[in-house]
Scaffold this motif. Structure first.
Motif, short mmCIF file in Angstrom:
data_model
loop_
_atom_site.label_atom_id
_atom_site.label_comp_id
_atom_site.label_asym_id
_atom_site.label_seq_id
_atom_site.Cartn_x
_atom_site.Cartn_y
_atom_site.Cartn_z
N ARG A 129 -47.20 -23.35 40.92
CA ARG A 129 -46.73 -21.97 40.90
C ARG A 129 -46.26 -21.58 42.30
O ARG A 129 -46.99 -21.78 43.28
CB ARG A 129 -47.84 -21.03 40.43
CG ARG A 129 -47.49 -19.55 40.42
CD ARG A 129 -48.69 -18.73 40.01
NE ARG A 129 -49.09 -18.99 38.63
CZ ARG A 129 -50.25 -18.57 38.11
NH1 ARG A 129 -51.12 -17.89 38.86
NH2 ARG A 129 -50.55 -18.84 36.85
N ASP A 130 -45.06 -21.07 42.38
CA ASP A 130 -44.51 -20.55 43.65
C ASP A 130 -44.56 -21.60 44.77
O ASP A 130 -44.91 -21.29 45.92
CB ASP A 130 -45.27 -19.29 44.09
CG ASP A 130 -45.15 -18.16 43.07
OD1 ASP A 130 -44.09 -18.09 42.41
OD2 ASP A 130 -46.10 -17.37 42.95
N ALA A 166 -40.59 -27.13 42.77
CA ALA A 166 -40.20 -25.72 42.73
C ALA A 166 -38.68 -25.56 42.72
O ALA A 166 -38.16 -24.56 42.22
CB ALA A 166 -40.79 -24.97 43.92
#
Length: 468
Positions: A370-371, A434
Motif C-alpha cells: 500500500r502506497d 507501486a
C-alpha cells in the motif's frame, strides 16, 4: 623366440632396466592418487545409479593401472621360457593376464609360443604349439571367420592384425583374447612368417560392460525422471485454472479485483511438486483466493493436488470460512490412503466491506502493498496440513483499501530463500510494484526479479489488486 622384425631391419635393443623401473614407480604413484580420489569422490555402499557408474569407472581405471604395472614388470623381467610348466597366474582381480607371444614360420610350418601364451589359451605347456591352420580349432564357431580374415589380410596384403575373438578352453571356459601382429618379410619382400602378441581381455571387457551398463542405467533413470517430470507438468497445467495473464472470473456485478497469477516450473531435473493457485467467485459475491503446495514429487502428488483443489472449491462454495476450511482439509488429507503433508493459505474477500478473511496452514502469510510500502499480514494460528489429526485453525481479518495489492505465493518463489528471508526480498519490490498499473504488470515484475534464475522447486504466485 625368433625375431619379430623383417630381415632387413636390425633388432631393437631392450629398454634399460632403470628406465622401466622409473615407469613402474610412476604408475604406482598414479594408482595411489587415483585410489585416493576414488575414496573421496564415491559413496561406499550407495545404490544410486550415478554412484554405481562412478565406482565402476574408478575400479576400471585402477585395474588398468594395476595391469600396466604388471606389464611393465614383464617388460623388465622378460618373457617366460616356452617350456615353463607352471606360468605364474595373474594377480587377484587383474583385468589382463601376462601378454603371450607367438611366431609362425610359413616356410617351415613351425610355430613358436611363449610360456604365457600356453596359459592364456589354456594349453598344456608340454604340447606342441598349434600351427596357423590349427589355431581356429580353439576359437568359438561365431568368431572363426573373423580370425581367418585377420590372418589372411596379414599374410596376403601385409596388413597388421588388431582384433579380438573368443576361445573355448578346457572345461567350457570361454575367454576373450585380443591379438595384435604383423607379417615378417624376407629379403625379397615376401611374407616369411607372422608374429603376434595375445592377451586375455575377458575381465577388462567385463569391467567395461559394467561401466556401460551403469551408465545406461543412469541414462534410463534420468530419461524416466524427465518423462515423469514432463507428464507432471502437463497434468499440473491441466489441473490449474487455464488462465494466462489476468484471471477471468464470471463477474455478475462491478469488477472488484484485478487478478493475475503465474506458475514457475523447476529449472532442474527435480520432479515437479504439487504447487497450486486458484481464484473462484463464490455464489454470495465473495471471492476465494488460495495458494499452496503438497510434499512429494511427480504424477502422484499432482493427483493429490487435483483432489485438494477440488475439495477447497467445494467447501468454499458450501460456505466454509477459511479457518473451518483448513480444519476440514486437514481431516481429508489425514484420511487419504497416502496422506501428504502440505501447506496452504486460503482467503475470502468480501467486496461490500473490503474485508479479507484468511487462514493459513504452515504457509507464508499474504503480503500487503500500500502506497509504495509492504508488510506481511499478521498470521493466525495454523499447522501443516496433515500433520496433526483434528487440528484447529484460527483465521484473521484485514480491511483493504482501493489500490491495495495482495500477493500470495508458495515457499519456493524466491530461489535460495524461504520464510521471512523470502518475504523481505519480495517486500523490497514495493516501490516498483507501486508503479505498475495492473496485477499482470505486478506478476511480470516478480517474475523478472525472481523467476528467471535457476530454481530447484516449482512455485506459484497470485496477485490481487483492489479495484473498487
Amino acid at each position: 623366440m625368433p625375431s619379430h622384425l623383417s630381415a632387413d631391419r636390425p633388432a631393437a635393443q631392450p629398454p634399460g632396466r632403470g628406465s622401466v623401473d622409473a615407469l613402474i614407480s610412476q604408475t604406482r604413484r598414479l594408482k595411489g592418487d587415483v585410489d585416493a580420489v576414488r575414496r573421496d569422490a564415491t559413496g561406499e555402499g550407495s545404490d544410486h545409479p550415478r554412484e554405481r557408474w562412478q565406482r565402476a569407472l574408478y575400479d576400471l581405471a585402477l585395474h588398468q593401472l594395476s595391469d600396466l604395472d604388471e606389464h611393465l614388470a614383464q617388460l623388465r623381467d622378460g618373457p617366460l621360457p616356452t617350456a615353463a610348466p607352471e606360468p605364474p597366474a595373474p594377480a587377484q582381480g587383474s583385468l589382463l593376464s601376462r601378454v603371450g607371444s607367438a611366431e609362425w614360420n610359413l616356410l617351415t610350418d613351425e610355430a613358436s609360443w611363449s610360456g604365457e601364451l600356453y596359459q592364456i589359451l589354456g594349453r598344456d605347456p608340454a604340447a606342441p604349439p598349434l600351427t596357423l591352420d590349427e589355431l581356429p580349432s580353439l576359437v568359438v564357431d561365431e568368431d572363426r571367420p573373423k580370425l581367418t580374415a585377420m590372418v589372411t589380410n596379414c599374410l596376403v596384403d601385409a596388413r597388421p592384425i588388431d582384433g579380438e575373438f573368443r576361445i573355448a578352453r578346457r572345461g567350457g571356459d570361454v575367454r576373450t583374447v585380443h591379438m595384435m601382429g604383423e607379417p615378417v618379410l624376407d629379403t625379397d619382400g615376401s611374407t616369411a612368417s607372422m608374429w603376434a602378441v595375445l592377451r586375455d581381455v575377458s575381465e577388462l571387457r567385463r569391467s567395461q560392460r559394467a561401466v556401460s551398463e551403469t551408465r545406461d542405467s543412469l541414462h534410463h533413470r534420468q530419461e524416466a525422471a524427465r518423462s515423469e517430470q514432463r507428464l507432471a507438468v502437463e497434468l499440473q497445467e491441466a489441473v490449474l485454472p487455464p488462465w494466462r495473464g489476468s484471471l477471468r472470473l464470471p463477474h455478475r456485478g462491478p469488477r472488484t479485483l484485478d487478478l493475475a497469477s503465474r506458475h514457475l516450473p523447476a529449472s532442474t531435473n527435480t520432479m515437479i511438486g504439487g504447487d497450486w493457485y486458484d481464484a473462484l467467485e463464490l455464489t454470495d459475491g465473495e471471492t476465494l483466493l488460495s495458494v499452496g503446495d503438497l510434499t512429494g514429487q511427480g504424477v502422484g502428488v499432482t493427483s493429490n493436488m487435483t483432489m485438494l483443489l477440488g475439495a477447497v472449491r467445494g467447501m468454499a462454495m458450501a460456505g466454509a470460512q477459511p479457518g473451518q476450511l483448513m480444519a476440514w482439509l486437514n481431516q481429508l488429507l489425514d484420511a487419504t490412503v497416502q496422506p501428504a503433508l502440505g501447506s496452504a493459505v486460503c482467503c475470502r474477500y468480501r467486496p461490500a466491506t473490503h474485508t479479507l478473511v484468511w487462514a493459513q496452514a504452515g504457509h507464508p502469510a499474504p503480503l500487503l502493498f500500500r502506497d509504495g510500502t509492504g508488510r506481511a499480514l499478521n498470521a493466525p494460528d495454523g499447522v501443516l496440513l496433515g500433520a496433526t489429526s483434528g487440528a484447529a485453525y484460527g483465521q484473521a481479518e484485514e480491511t483493504l483499501q482501493v489500490g491495495d495489492l495482495l500477493l500470495l505465493h508458495t515457499d519456493g518463489l524466491v530461489p535460495g530463500h524461504t520464510g521471512s528471508a523470502a518475504a523481505n526480498l519480495l517486500l523490497g519490490l514495493a516501490p516498483r510494484l507501486a508503479g505498475n498499473r495492473t496485477a499482470e504488470d505486478c506478476v511480470r515484475t516478480v517474475v523478472e526479479e525472481f523467476g528467471e534464475s535457476e530454481r530447484e522447486d516449482n512455485a506459484c504466485v497470485l496477485v490481487a489488486r483492489v479495484m473498487s
